[in-house]
Write an enzyme that holds these catalytic residues in place. Structure first.
Site, PDB file in Angstrom:
ATOM      1  N   THR A 279       9.310   1.274  -1.882  1.00  0.00           N
ATOM      2  CA  THR A 279       8.799   2.632  -2.091  1.00  0.00           C
ATOM      3  C   THR A 279       9.979   3.598  -2.046  1.00  0.00           C
ATOM      4  OG1 THR A 279       6.755   1.991  -0.993  1.00  0.00           O
ATOM      5  CG2 THR A 279       7.180   4.360  -1.202  1.00  0.00           C
TER       6      THR A 279
ATOM      7  N   GLU B 229       4.482  -1.353  -4.832  1.00  0.00           N
ATOM      8  CA  GLU B 229       3.566  -2.357  -4.273  1.00  0.00           C
ATOM      9  C   GLU B 229       2.481  -1.666  -3.446  1.00  0.00           C
ATOM     10  OE1 GLU B 229       3.259  -5.662  -4.821  1.00  0.00           O
ATOM     11  OE2 GLU B 229       1.462  -5.205  -3.686  1.00  0.00           O
ATOM     12  N   PHE B 230       1.226  -2.124  -3.607  1.00  0.00           N
ATOM     13  CA  PHE B 230       0.109  -1.492  -2.909  1.00  0.00           C
ATOM     14  C   PHE B 230      -0.536  -2.424  -1.879  1.00  0.00           C
ATOM     15  CE2 PHE B 230       0.576   0.544  -7.034  1.00  0.00           C
ATOM     16  CZ  PHE B 230       0.660   1.877  -6.672  1.00  0.00           C
TER      17      PHE B 230
ATOM     18  N   LYS C 122      -1.708  -4.483   1.443  1.00  0.00           N
ATOM     19  CA  LYS C 122      -1.925  -4.103   2.846  1.00  0.00           C
ATOM     20  C   LYS C 122      -1.515  -5.283   3.720  1.00  0.00           C
ATOM     21  CE  LYS C 122      -6.435  -3.737   2.233  1.00  0.00           C
ATOM     22  NZ  LYS C 122      -6.578  -3.902   0.790  1.00  0.00           N
TER      23      LYS C 122
ATOM     24  N   PHE D  49     -11.491   4.173   4.539  1.00  0.00           N
ATOM     25  CA  PHE D  49     -10.443   4.984   5.164  1.00  0.00           C
ATOM     26  C   PHE D  49     -10.994   6.233   5.842  1.00  0.00           C
ATOM     27  CE2 PHE D  49      -5.993   3.821   4.957  1.00  0.00           C
ATOM     28  CZ  PHE D  49      -6.137   2.554   4.424  1.00  0.00           C
TER      29      PHE D  49
ATOM     30  N   CYS E 265       4.556   2.425   6.599  1.00  0.00           N
ATOM     31  CA  CYS E 265       4.419   3.145   5.330  1.00  0.00           C
ATOM     32  C   CYS E 265       3.929   4.587   5.474  1.00  0.00           C
ATOM     33  CB  CYS E 265       3.504   2.370   4.388  1.00  0.00           C
ATOM     34  SG  CYS E 265       4.262   0.833   3.834  1.00  0.00           S
TER      35      CYS E 265
END
Ligand code: NAD
Length: 431
Positions: free
Chosen positions: A121, A148-149, A151, A249, A260
């Site tokens: 990132t 990149e996403f 978790k 969320f 992050c």
């Protein structure tokens, strides 16, 4: 396809392993000799569910190897992923020193027909700067951006079945090569989104900014609920069924942590500042989160008054979320630091994060490899990370082990009325 992945941390190791699993020949490159040694022995330097088995299989089938030698490792690689850390620096900006170091090493060794892919990132404009930096050293090579996403805790599933893949490129050829690479993971018609590198870089920050905003929003509402005799859990259900809002969320808690959200929120604030733009909302999201990390310690202090010295606090869950051993910026650390400063004795249990916690606190804490072990003689329990094993414990056993049955439930896992019925003094968040 031969692929090099530089940085074998949470993102690089998952990326490399999943790409090997889909038939590519992958070499993971890391400057950390200790990490590479562990990987070479078929073990993992981190905990991520399901990863060990995949690493072992792909090593056995010779699609996955590891090295510390970047110059040799990238030879013949068509795609070179950079997945090094980009932590927060003192100014709040992303610290890109690891990325520049890798860029300089690549400039000296890379062949012109490879494509570099930034997976870390990074602030908007980094792709351009890295391209120019490499060019200035005499190499001419395309740099793509592929944020990149995933978790932690569900990283394999997220990588193998992504909601979408975002790729920023300057040439059609680079876009096509990356589409071919990702096609095995997009068979369920998930979108492959091509855009400019700048938009791809921005997409990652905007995604994390949005998620962090949701968490700070619900935490702020939870704190207000407490003053109004309203229960945030009922309110959450009341709003979540609205399809414009949804449930994801929107769980109140002890503040967001991890490697992050805190750093990415600060990085985008800092990036905007360099352009004379003030991100009012992001500033507030960060401030709310810093304050939220004090909610649990403040509840403990309020309950015991000024009489904390010599008390014993059990803590369940240190990792910043379940399913990982990662404790970076974890809210449990704020609680531990404040309680230690008050002279509280702390007994902790976490299913995976004890080794990392020991590295930080050594013998300042008492460690237990079982949840109930941490409760022995405790004046209270603080539940900070919602590991599945904490959802339905035996409350009678707990009461017997604890000196006083007091629970600070940082994740609202238990029902206040039930807990009172069982004889516990119970504190949740926003209830
Ligand atoms: P990490 O700290 O776990 O791993 C980084 C790795 O890079 C380490 O193993 C380190 O030794 C290695 N490294 C550093 N400098 C190097 C160099 N010069 N040469 C070779 N290796 C080097 O970090 P991470 O959590 O995997 O995150 C990596 C990037 O991905 C960050 O930019 C992060 O923001 C981003 N990201 C992380 C996550 C996550 O959940 N962890 C999710 C999405 C994106």
């Amino acid at each position: 396809m031969k692929i090099a992945v530089i940085g074998t941390g949470y993102v690089g190791l998952v990326t490399g392993t999943c790409l090997a699993e889909s038939g590519n020949e992958v070499i993971g490159i890391d400057k950390d000799i200790g990490k590479v040694k562990i990987l070479d022995e078929g073990r993992l330097p981190i905990y991520e569910p399901g990863l060990l088995e995949l690493v072992q299989r792909n090593r056995r089938e010779q699609r996955l190897t590891f090295t510390t030698d970047l110059a040799a490792g990238i030879q013949g690689a068509k795609l070179i992923f950079i997945a090094v850390g980009t932590p927060q620096s003192d100014s709040g900006a992303a610290d890109l020193s690891a990325l520049w170091a890798v860029g300089d090493a690549l400039a000296a060794n890379v062949k012109n027909d490879a494509i570099i892919v930034i997976k870390s990132t990074v602030p908007v404009g980094t792709n351009r700067k890295l391209t120019d930096r490499i060019k200035a050293k005499g190499a001419s090579i395309e740099v793509a951006s592929n944020p990149e996403f995933l978790k932690e805790g569900a990283a394999l599933d997220d990588f193998m079945k992504p909601d979408r893949v975002v790729v920023g490129v300057r040439s059609t050829a680079a876009g096509e090569l990356l589409k071919e690479l990702y096609s095995p993971f997009l068979r369920t018609e998930r979108p492959f989104l091509l855009m400019s590198p700048e938009s791809a870089e921005m997409t990652k920050y905007v995604a994390n900014a949005m998620l962090a905003t949701k968490i700070s929003f619900i935490n702020e509402m939870a704190n207000l609920c407490e003053k109004l005799d309203a229960d945030i859990n009922d309110v959450r259900r009341g709003i979540g069924h609205d399809q414009r809002i949804g449930f994801q969320f929107l769980h109140p808690g002890p503040g967001y942590g991890g490697s992050c959200f805190p750093k990415d929120v600060n990085a985008i604030i800092h990036l905007a500042k360099t352009l004379d733009v003030k991100l009012e909302l992001m500033d507030a999201v960060d401030r709310v989160n810093i304050a939220q990390k004090l909610v649990l310690p403040n509840k403990v202090k309020a309950h015991f008054g000024n009489d904390l010295k010599g008390k014993t606090l059990a803590i369940w869950g240190i990792a910043f979320k379940p399913g990982t051993d990662d404790i970076r910026e974890a809210p449990a650390l704020s609680l531990i630091d404040r309680m230690l400063a008050e002279g509280v004795h702390i007994r902790i249990h976490d299913p995976e994060a004890i080794p990392n916690t020991k590295q930080l606190y050594a013998d300042k804490l008492t460690y237990s490899d079982r949840p109930y072990g941490a409760l022995e003689g405790a004046d209270a329990l603080a539940l900070v990370t919602e590991w599945p094993a904490f959802r339905r414990p035996d409350f009678e056993v707990m009461k017997k082990l604890m000196r006083t049955p007091v629970i600070f439930d940082g994740r609202n896992l238990y029902e206040p009325k039930t807990m009172e019925g069982l004889g516990f003094t119970y504190f949740g968040i926003g209830r």
